[in-house]
Design a protein around this motif. Structure first.
Motif, PDB file in Angstrom:
ATOM      1  N   HIS A  38       0.139  -0.878  -0.323  1.00 43.36           N
ATOM      2  CA  HIS A  38      -0.192  -0.312   0.188  1.00 43.36           C
ATOM      3  C   HIS A  38       1.166   1.248  -0.142  1.00 43.36           C
ATOM      4  CE1 HIS A  38      -3.575   2.573   0.760  1.00 43.36           C
ATOM      5  NE2 HIS A  38      -2.488   2.791   1.900  1.00 43.36           N
ATOM      6  N   PHE A  39       2.437   0.730   0.756  1.00 35.25           N
ATOM      7  CA  PHE A  39       3.050   2.386   0.378  1.00 35.25           C
ATOM      8  C   PHE A  39       3.565   2.146  -0.710  1.00 35.25           C
ATOM      9  CE2 PHE A  39       4.393   3.992   4.816  1.00 35.25           C
ATOM     10  CZ  PHE A  39       3.204   3.998   5.337  1.00 35.25           C
ATOM     11  N   VAL A  40       3.199   2.250  -1.631  1.00 31.25           N
ATOM     12  CA  VAL A  40       3.280   2.929  -3.559  1.00 31.25           C
ATOM     13  C   VAL A  40       4.271   3.952  -3.619  1.00 31.25           C
ATOM     14  CG1 VAL A  40       1.769   2.562  -4.792  1.00 31.25           C
ATOM     15  CG2 VAL A  40       3.406   1.237  -5.332  1.00 31.25           C
ATOM     16  N   PHE A  41       5.207   4.141  -2.511  1.00 28.61           N
ATOM     17  CA  PHE A  41       5.575   5.604  -2.912  1.00 28.61           C
ATOM     18  C   PHE A  41       6.878   5.377  -3.663  1.00 28.61           C
ATOM     19  CE2 PHE A  41       3.465   6.272   1.209  1.00 28.61           C
ATOM     20  CZ  PHE A  41       2.910   7.092   1.038  1.00 28.61           C
ATOM     21  N   PRO A  42       7.419   6.645  -4.065  1.00 28.67           N
ATOM     22  CA  PRO A  42       8.715   7.041  -4.856  1.00 28.67           C
ATOM     23  C   PRO A  42       9.774   6.430  -3.629  1.00 28.67           C
ATOM     24  CG  PRO A  42       7.586   8.406  -5.850  1.00 28.67           C
ATOM     25  CD  PRO A  42       6.573   8.154  -4.642  1.00 28.67           C
ATOM     26  N   GLU A  43      11.420   5.668  -3.990  1.00 32.07           N
ATOM     27  CA  GLU A  43      11.208   5.008  -3.292  1.00 32.07           C
ATOM     28  C   GLU A  43      12.052   6.892  -2.863  1.00 32.07           C
ATOM     29  OE1 GLU A  43      14.496   3.259  -1.118  1.00 32.07           O
ATOM     30  OE2 GLU A  43      12.122   2.674  -1.786  1.00 32.07           O
ATOM     31  N   SER A  44      12.576   7.694  -3.136  1.00 29.56           N
ATOM     32  CA  SER A  44      12.896   8.539  -3.250  1.00 29.56           C
ATOM     33  C   SER A  44      12.789   9.902  -1.517  1.00 29.56           C
ATOM     34  CB  SER A  44      13.560   9.950  -4.083  1.00 29.56           C
ATOM     35  OG  SER A  44      12.869  10.218  -4.390  1.00 29.56           O
ATOM     36  N   MET A  45      10.712   9.854  -2.038  1.00 25.16           N
ATOM     37  CA  MET A  45       9.219  10.187  -0.685  1.00 25.16           C
ATOM     38  C   MET A  45      10.115   9.312  -0.039  1.00 25.16           C
ATOM     39  SD  MET A  45       6.218  10.830  -2.093  1.00 25.16           S
ATOM     40  CE  MET A  45       5.937  11.544  -3.301  1.00 25.16           C
ATOM     41  N   LEU A  46      10.277   7.548  -0.460  1.00 26.51           N
ATOM     42  CA  LEU A  46       9.823   7.014   1.323  1.00 26.51           C
ATOM     43  C   LEU A  46      10.401   7.220   1.923  1.00 26.51           C
ATOM     44  CD1 LEU A  46       8.381   4.961   2.586  1.00 26.51           C
ATOM     45  CD2 LEU A  46       9.666   3.535   1.043  1.00 26.51           C
ATOM     46  N   LYS A  47      11.961   7.775   1.345  1.00 27.65           N
ATOM     47  CA  LYS A  47      13.430   7.831   2.195  1.00 27.65           C
ATOM     48  C   LYS A  47      12.933   9.485   3.306  1.00 27.65           C
ATOM     49  CE  LYS A  47      16.538   4.136   0.339  1.00 27.65           C
ATOM     50  NZ  LYS A  47      17.090   4.268   1.460  1.00 27.65           N
ATOM     51  N   MET A  48      12.750  10.383   2.363  1.00 23.75           N
ATOM     52  CA  MET A  48      12.545  11.988   2.866  1.00 23.75           C
ATOM     53  C   MET A  48      11.354  11.319   3.555  1.00 23.75           C
ATOM     54  SD  MET A  48      11.155  15.472   0.121  1.00 23.75           S
ATOM     55  CE  MET A  48      10.975  13.936  -0.729  1.00 23.75           C
ATOM     56  N   MET A  49      10.217  10.662   3.980  1.00 26.83           N
ATOM     57  CA  MET A  49       8.624  10.442   4.809  1.00 26.83           C
ATOM     58  C   MET A  49      10.242   9.722   6.169  1.00 26.83           C
ATOM     59  SD  MET A  49       5.422   9.921   2.725  1.00 26.83           S
ATOM     60  CE  MET A  49       5.650   7.771   2.129  1.00 26.83           C
ATOM     61  N   LEU A  50      10.413   8.728   5.573  1.00 31.32           N
ATOM     62  CA  LEU A  50      10.903   8.105   7.118  1.00 31.32           C
ATOM     63  C   LEU A  50      12.824   8.055   6.797  1.00 31.32           C
ATOM     64  CD1 LEU A  50       8.506   5.285   6.744  1.00 31.32           C
ATOM     65  CD2 LEU A  50       8.516   7.413   7.979  1.00 31.32           C
ATOM     66  N   PRO A  51      13.464   8.965   7.069  1.00 29.41           N
ATOM     67  CA  PRO A  51      14.882   8.954   6.768  1.00 29.41           C
ATOM     68  C   PRO A  51      15.351   8.187   7.601  1.00 29.41           C
ATOM     69  CG  PRO A  51      14.309  11.223   7.478  1.00 29.41           C
ATOM     70  CD  PRO A  51      12.963  10.245   7.603  1.00 29.41           C
ATOM     71  N   ILE A  52      14.972   7.180   7.829  1.00 27.94           N
ATOM     72  CA  ILE A  52      15.799   6.140   8.842  1.00 27.94           C
ATOM     73  C   ILE A  52      15.247   5.081   9.258  1.00 27.94           C
ATOM     74  CG2 ILE A  52      16.942   5.557  11.459  1.00 27.94           C
ATOM     75  CD1 ILE A  52      17.713   8.089  11.475  1.00 27.94           C
ATOM     76  N   GLY A  53      15.176   4.174   8.394  1.00 27.03           N
ATOM     77  CA  GLY A  53      13.915   2.896   8.768  1.00 27.03           C
ATOM     78  C   GLY A  53      13.275   2.314   8.241  1.00 27.03           C
ATOM     79  N   SER A  54      12.896   3.475   6.998  1.00 28.63           N
ATOM     80  CA  SER A  54      12.320   2.852   5.733  1.00 28.63           C
ATOM     81  C   SER A  54      11.818   1.632   4.936  1.00 28.63           C
ATOM     82  CB  SER A  54      12.418   4.234   4.858  1.00 28.63           C
ATOM     83  OG  SER A  54      13.523   3.843   3.997  1.00 28.63           O
ATOM     84  N   ALA A  55      12.932   1.108   4.517  1.00 25.43           N
ATOM     85  CA  ALA A  55      12.717  -0.131   4.390  1.00 25.43           C
ATOM     86  C   ALA A  55      12.078  -0.918   5.666  1.00 25.43           C
ATOM     87  CB  ALA A  55      14.051  -0.676   3.471  1.00 25.43           C
ATOM     88  N   SER A  56      12.802  -0.896   6.639  1.00 20.54           N
ATOM     89  CA  SER A  56      12.069  -1.706   7.702  1.00 20.54           C
ATOM     90  C   SER A  56      10.680  -1.328   8.429  1.00 20.54           C
ATOM     91  CB  SER A  56      13.240  -1.533   9.371  1.00 20.54           C
ATOM     92  OG  SER A  56      14.552  -2.098   8.893  1.00 20.54           O
TER      93      SER A  56
END
Length: 99
Positions: A38-56
């Motif tokens: 459901h979190f089908v964001f661009p990778e750069s946006m996901l990292k901006m929203m959650l700079p630490i632990g986005s993949a986790s």
């Protein structure tokens, strides 16, 4: 429009396909990926929203991300590329109304 088959919160793939069938006054590109959660964001946006632990976080929140982490990451990276390309086309005036 972007959707994924493994979205357990919203059947985005179904609605993306439905939108493709309709007439539009603008250019529409509907893309459906198999994996991305459901979190089908661009990778750069996901990292901006959650700079630490986005993949986790995504793996914690969605079973599909735990089962298919590589595919989900590839989806987010591809979305990043598609959006960047679409913005560049828009800037050059190549995207707009059809008719």
């Amino acid at each position: 429009m972007i959707g994924v088959e493994d979205d357990v919160l919203w059947d985005a793939a179904k609605y993306n396909r439905r939108m493709e069938e309709r007439e539009h006054i603008c250019k529409l590109e509907a893309v459906v990926y198999k994996y991305g959660t459901h979190f089908v964001f661009p990778e750069s946006m996901l990292k901006m929203m959650l700079p630490i632990g986005s993949a986790s976080f995504v793996k914690f929140a969605f079973q599909s991300a735990r089962k298919h982490p590589k595919e989900c990451l590839e989806t987010r990276i591809d979305i990043d590329v598609r959006i960047r390309n679409a913005i560049e086309e828009w800037k050059k005036g190549k995207v707009g109304y059809v008719g």
